[in-house]
Design a protein around this motif. Structure first.
Motif, mmCIF file in Angstrom:
data_model
loop_
_atom_site.group_PDB
_atom_site.id
_atom_site.type_symbol
_atom_site.label_atom_id
_atom_site.label_comp_id
_atom_site.label_asym_id
_atom_site.label_seq_id
_atom_site.Cartn_x
_atom_site.Cartn_y
_atom_site.Cartn_z
ATOM 1 N N MET A 1 1.019 -1.248 0.074
ATOM 2 C CA MET A 1 -0.282 0.196 0.086
ATOM 3 C C MET A 1 1.040 1.553 -0.196
ATOM 4 O O MET A 1 0.619 1.770 -0.811
ATOM 5 C CB MET A 1 -1.194 0.154 0.994
ATOM 6 N N ALA A 2 2.122 1.376 0.773
ATOM 7 C CA ALA A 2 2.809 2.427 1.059
ATOM 8 C C ALA A 2 3.838 2.676 -0.599
ATOM 9 O O ALA A 2 3.785 3.453 -0.879
ATOM 10 C CB ALA A 2 4.023 2.570 1.821
ATOM 11 N N ASN A 3 4.091 1.698 -0.949
ATOM 12 C CA ASN A 3 4.498 1.776 -2.096
ATOM 13 C C ASN A 3 3.149 2.140 -4.059
ATOM 14 O O ASN A 3 3.782 3.158 -4.211
ATOM 15 C CB ASN A 3 4.956 0.008 -3.101
ATOM 16 N N LEU A 4 2.403 1.617 -2.879
ATOM 17 C CA LEU A 4 1.190 2.517 -3.801
ATOM 18 C C LEU A 4 1.442 3.001 -4.093
ATOM 19 O O LEU A 4 1.219 4.443 -5.350
ATOM 20 C CB LEU A 4 -0.176 1.244 -4.561
ATOM 21 N N LYS A 5 1.676 4.132 -2.856
ATOM 22 C CA LYS A 5 1.184 5.422 -2.548
ATOM 23 C C LYS A 5 1.857 6.044 -3.191
ATOM 24 O O LYS A 5 1.890 7.604 -4.100
ATOM 25 C CB LYS A 5 0.850 5.633 -1.271
ATOM 26 N N VAL A 6 3.169 6.134 -2.881
ATOM 27 C CA VAL A 6 4.351 6.879 -3.003
ATOM 28 C C VAL A 6 4.666 7.000 -4.945
ATOM 29 O O VAL A 6 4.319 7.943 -5.112
ATOM 30 C CB VAL A 6 5.522 6.067 -2.713
ATOM 31 N N SER A 7 4.208 5.724 -5.269
ATOM 32 C CA SER A 7 4.380 5.403 -7.348
ATOM 33 C C SER A 7 3.441 6.213 -7.262
ATOM 34 O O SER A 7 3.842 6.985 -8.539
ATOM 35 C CB SER A 7 3.782 4.215 -7.114
ATOM 36 N N TYR A 8 1.918 6.821 -6.850
ATOM 37 C CA TYR A 8 1.322 7.590 -7.842
ATOM 38 C C TYR A 8 1.494 8.891 -7.846
ATOM 39 O O TYR A 8 1.800 9.885 -8.414
ATOM 40 C CB TYR A 8 -0.429 7.351 -6.210
ATOM 41 N N ASP A 9 1.756 9.286 -6.132
ATOM 42 C CA ASP A 9 1.978 10.521 -6.446
ATOM 43 C C ASP A 9 3.486 10.944 -7.310
ATOM 44 O O ASP A 9 3.663 12.196 -7.696
ATOM 45 C CB ASP A 9 2.766 10.603 -4.025
ATOM 46 N N ILE A 10 4.126 9.852 -7.936
ATOM 47 C CA ILE A 10 5.788 10.386 -8.332
ATOM 48 C C ILE A 10 5.023 10.586 -9.451
ATOM 49 O O ILE A 10 5.394 11.102 -10.780
ATOM 50 C CB ILE A 10 6.237 9.464 -8.957
ATOM 51 N N VAL A 11 4.195 9.469 -10.213
ATOM 52 C CA VAL A 11 3.948 9.460 -11.696
ATOM 53 C C VAL A 11 2.769 10.366 -12.037
ATOM 54 O O VAL A 11 2.510 11.312 -13.389
ATOM 55 C CB VAL A 11 3.073 7.971 -11.519
ATOM 56 N N THR A 12 1.836 10.426 -10.620
ATOM 57 C CA THR A 12 0.966 11.870 -11.110
ATOM 58 C C THR A 12 1.262 13.192 -11.361
ATOM 59 O O THR A 12 2.187 13.659 -10.537
ATOM 60 C CB THR A 12 -0.348 11.951 -10.376
ATOM 61 N N PRO A 13 0.845 14.331 -12.181
ATOM 62 C CA PRO A 13 1.667 15.810 -12.090
ATOM 63 C C PRO A 13 1.650 16.622 -10.779
ATOM 64 O O PRO A 13 3.067 16.514 -10.891
ATOM 65 C CB PRO A 13 0.777 16.346 -13.323
ATOM 66 N N PRO A 14 0.686 16.306 -10.562
ATOM 67 C CA PRO A 14 0.491 17.815 -9.157
ATOM 68 C C PRO A 14 0.880 16.541 -8.014
ATOM 69 O O PRO A 14 0.724 15.579 -7.808
ATOM 70 C CB PRO A 14 -0.719 18.047 -9.198
ATOM 71 N N TRP A 15 1.622 17.018 -7.633
ATOM 72 C CA TRP A 15 2.042 16.045 -6.098
ATOM 73 C C TRP A 15 1.143 16.539 -4.527
ATOM 74 O O TRP A 15 0.987 17.503 -4.480
ATOM 75 C CB TRP A 15 3.661 16.495 -5.583
ATOM 76 N N TYR A 16 0.993 15.145 -4.000
ATOM 77 C CA TYR A 16 0.169 15.249 -3.612
ATOM 78 C C TYR A 16 1.071 15.117 -2.355
ATOM 79 O O TYR A 16 0.015 15.490 -0.563
ATOM 80 C CB TYR A 16 -1.066 14.084 -3.484
ATOM 81 N N MET A 17 2.399 15.012 -1.678
ATOM 82 C CA MET A 17 2.894 14.782 -0.420
ATOM 83 C C MET A 17 2.495 16.068 0.254
ATOM 84 O O MET A 17 2.687 17.457 0.202
ATOM 85 C CB MET A 17 4.262 14.390 -0.997
ATOM 86 N N LYS A 18 2.666 16.313 1.628
ATOM 87 C CA LYS A 18 2.996 17.098 2.657
ATOM 88 C C LYS A 18 3.808 16.588 3.615
ATOM 89 O O LYS A 18 3.938 16.113 4.329
ATOM 90 C CB LYS A 18 1.237 17.034 2.881
ATOM 91 N N PRO A 19 5.231 16.378 3.213
ATOM 92 C CA PRO A 19 6.085 16.112 4.259
ATOM 93 C C PRO A 19 6.212 16.990 5.382
ATOM 94 O O PRO A 19 5.875 18.171 5.450
ATOM 95 C CB PRO A 19 7.263 16.315 3.211
ATOM 96 N N GLY A 20 6.470 16.333 6.458
ATOM 97 C CA GLY A 20 6.616 16.801 7.716
ATOM 98 C C GLY A 20 7.361 15.948 8.776
ATOM 99 O O GLY A 20 7.637 14.849 8.184
ATOM 100 N N VAL A 21 7.729 16.052 10.169
ATOM 101 C CA VAL A 21 8.130 14.941 11.207
ATOM 102 C C VAL A 21 7.185 14.905 11.673
ATOM 103 O O VAL A 21 6.725 16.462 12.133
ATOM 104 C CB VAL A 21 9.442 16.094 11.857
ATOM 105 N N ILE A 22 7.251 13.828 12.884
ATOM 106 C CA ILE A 22 6.087 13.786 14.059
ATOM 107 C C ILE A 22 7.191 13.220 14.588
ATOM 108 O O ILE A 22 7.858 12.846 15.115
ATOM 109 C CB ILE A 22 4.682 13.238 13.293
ATOM 110 N N ALA A 23 6.660 13.074 16.269
ATOM 111 C CA ALA A 23 7.282 12.562 17.477
ATOM 112 C C ALA A 23 5.869 11.541 17.528
ATOM 113 O O ALA A 23 5.383 11.859 18.076
ATOM 114 C CB ALA A 23 7.889 13.864 18.396
ATOM 115 N N MET A 24 6.582 10.210 17.411
ATOM 116 C CA MET A 24 6.035 9.911 18.053
ATOM 117 C C MET A 24 6.106 8.332 19.111
ATOM 118 O O MET A 24 7.091 8.385 19.593
ATOM 119 C CB MET A 24 5.887 8.195 16.702
ATOM 120 N N PRO A 25 5.940 8.092 20.346
ATOM 121 C CA PRO A 25 5.830 8.041 21.515
ATOM 122 C C PRO A 25 5.876 6.652 21.557
ATOM 123 O O PRO A 25 4.980 5.568 21.247
ATOM 124 C CB PRO A 25 4.149 7.972 22.544
#
Length: 157
Positions: free
Chosen positions: A70-94
């Motif tokens: 599922m993660a590979n498909l999501k990243v692949s879709y974002d790479i192949v489609t012209p507008p990028w959907y990614m919203k990068p950020g850093v989280i702190a996970m307990p």
């Protein structure tokens, strides 16, 4: 860990006693050893929980492969489609993981999944900092990472 060592020993004993040194015969020996240990588990305290580890491992591998695809498909879709959907950020996970091995295992599983990367662990070993490519739904990301950690820790307890 004692159960795994005994299982391996029983598997090798099976191979030696049958005289067939093939991989298929070793697998059969490991299976018969697993069944024998599962049968005597109630009488041997050192084997407590051994029979439950293999089903947990199989469930975890299935879960992780599904998450990986599922993660590979999501990243692949974002790479192949012209507008990028990614919203990068850093989280702190307990973290619920307590030992160095558990923390490293969880951090590596997270880094293996495309779109996420383990950055650092806090000095008190209670928080893992993670970079995520898709931080548009932070509660969902936190939920999925917590589920990954829960299932990973289930393998050791």
């Amino acid at each position: 860990m004692i159960g795994a060592a005994w299982n391996l020993l029983l598997g090798f004993a099976w191979v030696v006693l049958t005289g067939d040194f093939s991989g298929r015969n070793l697998l059969a020996g490991l299976l018969f050893g697993y069944l024998a240990l599962a049968l005597i588990q109630p009488q041997v305290p050192a084997l407590a929980g051994h029979a439950q580890r293999l089903p947990r491992l199989i469930r975890f591998v299935g879960f992780f492969i599904k998450e990986l695809v599922m993660a590979n498909l999501k990243v692949s879709y974002d790479i192949v489609t012209p507008p990028w959907y990614m919203k990068p950020g850093v989280i702190a996970m307990p973290l619920k993981a307590s030992t160095e091995f558990e923390i490293a295992f969880v951090a590596n599983l997270i880094s293996l999944t495309p779109g996420t990367l383990s950055l650092d662990v806090s000095d008190d070993r209670r928080v893992l900092y993670i970079h995520a490519m898709f931080l548009d739904d932070e509660p969902e990301l936190r939920r999925s990472l917590a589920e990954l950690e829960r299932r990973a820790l289930e393998l050791f307890h």
